[in-house]
Design an enzyme around this catalytic site. Structure first.
Site, PDB file in Angstrom:
ATOM      1  N   ASP A   1      39.692  25.737  50.301  1.00  0.00           N
ATOM      2  CA  ASP A   1      40.214  25.973  51.482  1.00  0.00           C
ATOM      3  C   ASP A   1      40.996  27.125  51.300  1.00  0.00           C
ATOM      4  O   ASP A   1      41.494  27.661  52.377  1.00  0.00           O
ATOM      5  CB  ASP A   1      41.038  24.829  52.111  1.00  0.00           C
ATOM      6  CG  ASP A   1      41.155  24.450  53.656  1.00  0.00           C
ATOM      7  OD1 ASP A   1      40.043  24.938  54.150  1.00  0.00           O
ATOM      8  OD2 ASP A   1      41.853  23.810  54.002  1.00  0.00           O
TER       9      ASP A   1
ATOM     10  N   LYS B   1      32.657  18.729  58.653  1.00  0.00           N
ATOM     11  CA  LYS B   1      32.434  19.523  57.326  1.00  0.00           C
ATOM     12  C   LYS B   1      31.602  18.850  56.348  1.00  0.00           C
ATOM     13  O   LYS B   1      30.875  19.486  55.638  1.00  0.00           O
ATOM     14  CB  LYS B   1      33.873  19.685  56.748  1.00  0.00           C
ATOM     15  CG  LYS B   1      34.611  20.753  57.398  1.00  0.00           C
ATOM     16  CD  LYS B   1      36.254  20.700  56.941  1.00  0.00           C
ATOM     17  CE  LYS B   1      37.167  21.519  57.843  1.00  0.00           C
ATOM     18  NZ  LYS B   1      38.357  21.532  57.870  1.00  0.00           N
TER      19      LYS B   1
ATOM     20  N   GLN C   1      42.704  17.753  54.188  1.00  0.00           N
ATOM     21  CA  GLN C   1      42.793  18.149  55.604  1.00  0.00           C
ATOM     22  C   GLN C   1      44.401  17.966  56.329  1.00  0.00           C
ATOM     23  O   GLN C   1      44.784  17.081  56.042  1.00  0.00           O
ATOM     24  CB  GLN C   1      41.681  17.008  56.438  1.00  0.00           C
ATOM     25  CG  GLN C   1      41.750  17.303  57.903  1.00  0.00           C
ATOM     26  CD  GLN C   1      40.974  18.620  58.132  1.00  0.00           C
ATOM     27  OE1 GLN C   1      39.812  18.863  57.688  1.00  0.00           O
ATOM     28  NE2 GLN C   1      41.562  19.393  59.153  1.00  0.00           N
TER      29      GLN C   1
END
Ligand code: NAP
Length: 288
Positions: free
Chosen positions: A124, A57, A101
């Site tokens: 996200d 990412k 994450q």
């Protein structure tokens, strides 16, 4: 007799186009004197896959001109440590988007940590406020893989409205949100899961199939309605086979489907592209 062969829904090419669009917009922002978007990744513990994903990412951010930073905590950290880190990133005006994450170490309550991310920075799209926004039709960042699937359908001009979509899988990061997104676009949606008897019966009526199961090649060509659009989100490791294998048996399904995603190179690349677009939008103070 000529063999029917479904056209590929190429996620690699589509994601590249989207990433280039984001990069162009970021360059324009910077040219106009604004700061580039900034994605902050929270990385807790030492799960090797999580480190790899965050690294991927970061690389994608750099290619798009987006600043990224990693904020780490040891796997021994407390719930308060994790939540306080997220809170401090919420308050930092130089940060546009936050990515926690996951999976988090098992002693942490993951949903509570994710819920600390303010909806304006939840690029996200997986905190409860964002998912609630999706269901209520209110502004919120869409979760990345489901939004990537919808983007892929749109970029190939494949209609959703009025179609019967069958989603197999109901996870909170994939099956449920993609089903709601399809519903919001006026598809008629059936969700199948591990307790659904006779999934094949549902699949034979599906104009759009979204496989989000995590079981290698569970869906065979014989289960698919001729002409259906088949989206395979599955990534599975199979002993003795190189690379990742989808939830759909590609070689039989491609002979029946009108369009089909390959694995790899279908849904996968779209996820990061949407993350970049969400981060850009967050930096502009908008959700869409
Ligand atoms: P998950 O949380 O394990 O959920 C799997 C879902 O499939 C569950 O809802 C489960 O039903 C259902 N299921 C399991 N076995 C089934 C069966 N035999 N028949 C019907 N349904 C069954 O997985 P996930 O996180 O959603 O991921 C699904 C797949 O997508 C995985 O291969 C993953 O690697 C991949 N994925 C890809 C991306 C990407 O491309 N970027 C992102 C995320 C995930 P129950 O709810 O009844 O248990």
């Amino acid at each position: 007799m000529t063999e029917v062969r479904g056209q590929l829904l190429d996620g690699t090419i589509t994601a590249r186009a989207l990433r280039n669009e984001v990069a162009r917009e970021v360059a324009e922002l910077v040219k106009s004197g604004k700061n580039p978007p900034h994605l902050a990744a929270v990385l807790i513990g030492d799960d090797p896959a999580s480190h790899t994903y965050v690294g991927m990412k970061q690389k994608a951010c750099a290619q798009a001109g987006i600043v990224s930073s990693i904020h780490t905590l040891p796997s021994s950290c407390t719930q308060a440590n994790a939540e306080n880190l997220v809170k401090s990133l919420n308050l930092d005006p130089s940060i546009s988007g936050i990515l926690v994450q996951h999976p988090l170490p098992s002693h942490l309550h993951e949903t509570s940590v994710l819920d600390m991310v303010s909806p304006e920075k939840d690029v996200d799209g997986i905190c409860r406020a964002s998912l609630g926004g999706l269901i209520n039709g209110e502004p919120a960042f869409p979760s990345c893989t489901p939004a990537g699937i919808i983007e892929l359908l749109d970029r190939y001009s494949l209609p959703i409205e009025g179609k019967h979509a069958v989603v197999i899988g109901r996870s909170i990061i994939l099956g449920k949100p993609v089903a709601v997104m399809l519903l919001n676009r006026n598809a008629t949606v059936t969700i199948c899961h591990s307790r659904t008897p006779d999934i094949a019966k549902h699949l034979l009526n599906a104009d759009i199939v979204v496989a989000a199961v995590g079981k290698a090649e569970m869906i065979k060509g014989s289960m698919i309605k001729p002409g259906a659009v088949v989206i395979d989100a599955g990534y599975n490791k199979v002993e003795g086979r190189k690379g990742d294998v989808g939830d759909v048996e590609f070689e039989t399904a491609v002979k029946v489907a009108s369009y089909i995603t390959p694995v790899p190179g279908g849904v996968g690349p779209m996820t990061i592209a949407i993350l970049l677009r969400n981060t850009l939008r967050a930096s502009q103070g908008r959700f869409s």
